[in-house]
Design a protein around this motif. Structure first.
Motif, short mmCIF file in Angstrom:
data_model
loop_
_atom_site.label_atom_id
_atom_site.label_comp_id
_atom_site.label_asym_id
_atom_site.label_seq_id
_atom_site.Cartn_x
_atom_site.Cartn_y
_atom_site.Cartn_z
N GLN A 1 -19.26 10.96 49.22
CA GLN A 1 -19.09 10.32 47.93
C GLN A 1 -18.29 11.26 47.02
N GLU A 2 -17.31 10.68 46.34
CA GLU A 2 -16.43 11.44 45.46
C GLU A 2 -17.16 11.77 44.15
N THR A 3 -17.04 13.03 43.71
CA THR A 3 -17.65 13.39 42.44
C THR A 3 -16.72 13.00 41.29
N MET A 4 -17.32 12.68 40.17
CA MET A 4 -16.55 12.28 39.02
C MET A 4 -16.13 13.53 38.25
N PRO A 5 -14.85 13.62 37.89
CA PRO A 5 -14.42 14.78 37.10
C PRO A 5 -15.06 14.76 35.71
N ARG A 6 -15.07 15.91 35.07
CA ARG A 6 -15.70 16.05 33.75
C ARG A 6 -15.15 15.03 32.76
N GLU A 7 -13.85 14.80 32.79
CA GLU A 7 -13.23 13.85 31.86
C GLU A 7 -13.81 12.45 32.07
N GLY A 8 -14.06 12.10 33.33
CA GLY A 8 -14.66 10.80 33.64
C GLY A 8 -16.08 10.70 33.10
N LEU A 9 -16.83 11.78 33.20
CA LEU A 9 -18.18 11.80 32.63
C LEU A 9 -18.14 11.68 31.12
N ASP A 10 -17.17 12.34 30.50
CA ASP A 10 -17.01 12.23 29.05
C ASP A 10 -16.77 10.78 28.64
N VAL A 11 -15.90 10.10 29.39
CA VAL A 11 -15.60 8.70 29.10
C VAL A 11 -16.84 7.83 29.33
N LEU A 80 -24.53 -3.75 31.91
CA LEU A 80 -24.09 -2.44 31.42
C LEU A 80 -23.62 -1.56 32.57
N ASP A 81 -24.37 -1.51 33.66
CA ASP A 81 -23.97 -0.67 34.80
C ASP A 81 -22.62 -1.09 35.36
N ALA A 82 -22.44 -2.41 35.55
CA ALA A 82 -21.18 -2.90 36.11
C ALA A 82 -20.02 -2.58 35.17
N ALA A 83 -20.25 -2.75 33.87
CA ALA A 83 -19.19 -2.47 32.89
C ALA A 83 -18.82 -0.98 32.90
N LEU A 84 -19.83 -0.11 32.90
CA LEU A 84 -19.56 1.33 32.87
C LEU A 84 -18.86 1.79 34.15
N LEU A 85 -19.30 1.30 35.29
CA LEU A 85 -18.66 1.69 36.55
C LEU A 85 -17.22 1.22 36.59
N TRP A 86 -16.97 -0.02 36.18
CA TRP A 86 -15.61 -0.55 36.20
C TRP A 86 -14.72 0.23 35.25
N LEU A 87 -15.21 0.52 34.05
CA LEU A 87 -14.39 1.20 33.05
C LEU A 87 -14.12 2.66 33.41
N THR A 88 -15.10 3.36 33.97
CA THR A 88 -14.84 4.75 34.36
C THR A 88 -13.87 4.80 35.54
N ASP A 89 -13.97 3.84 36.44
CA ASP A 89 -13.00 3.76 37.54
C ASP A 89 -11.60 3.45 36.99
N ALA A 90 -11.53 2.56 36.02
CA ALA A 90 -10.24 2.23 35.39
C ALA A 90 -9.66 3.45 34.69
N PHE A 91 -10.51 4.25 34.05
CA PHE A 91 -10.06 5.48 33.40
C PHE A 91 -9.47 6.43 34.44
N LYS A 92 -10.19 6.59 35.54
CA LYS A 92 -9.71 7.49 36.59
C LYS A 92 -8.37 7.02 37.13
N THR A 93 -8.26 5.73 37.40
CA THR A 93 -7.04 5.17 37.97
C THR A 93 -5.88 5.20 36.98
N ASN A 94 -6.12 4.79 35.75
CA ASN A 94 -5.05 4.62 34.77
C ASN A 94 -4.71 5.87 33.98
N VAL A 95 -5.63 6.80 33.89
CA VAL A 95 -5.37 7.99 33.07
C VAL A 95 -5.33 9.25 33.93
N LEU A 96 -6.43 9.57 34.60
CA LEU A 96 -6.49 10.84 35.34
C LEU A 96 -5.49 10.88 36.49
#
Length: 132
Positions: A1-11, A80-96
């Motif tokens: 399982q891939e760990t989330m970078p700090r920036e992703g946790l911040d988001v 809430l869980d589905a929204a947070l997972l989708w949005l943090t994945d979108a952050f990783k894909t679109n920003v990081l």
């Protein structure tokens, strides 16, 4: 399982606090999904992704509306869980990931000897041209 970078946790945390409007506990213990107003999620997206290009943010919200199931009613709700997972994945894909790709592309333009290492003189040349 891939760990989330700090920036992703911040988001993730910024979205969570904004969506829950400071309610504690932020993630109540429950066997049932935590349903939140979709409007609150959209407001949180605007707040957390404020530095993202406006058109990209609108596109992100459109994809969110299509891909994250909602519960219809007087007020639209989302899990809430589905929204947070989708949005943090979108952050990783679109920003990081995009930022990393942009930096690799930028560095490779100034890597004169193509050794995949930016030498000091190459770095200075890149900074000089970027400042101009």
């Amino acid at each position: 399982q891939e760990t989330m970078p700090r920036e992703g946790l911040d988001v993730y945390l910024a979205l969570l606090v904004k969506i829950r409007k400071g309610q504690t506990p932020l993630l109540p213990v429950s066997d049932e999904p935590i349903m939140v107003d979709k409007v609150d999620v959209v407001e949180a997206v605007d707040f957390v992704f404020a530095r993202m290009n406006k058109h990209k943010r609108i596109e992100l919200k459109m994809h969110f509306s299509k891909e994250v199931p909602t519960q219809k009613g007087k007020v639209e709700k989302v899990d809430l869980d589905a929204a947070l997972l989708w949005l943090t994945d979108a952050f990783k894909t679109n920003v990081l990931d995009r930022t990393e790709d942009d930096l690799r592309s930028l560095f490779s333009q100034y890597d004169d000897n193509d050794n995949a290492d930016l030498e000091f003189y190459e770095f200075v040349g890149m900074i000089t041209k970027l400042k101009a």
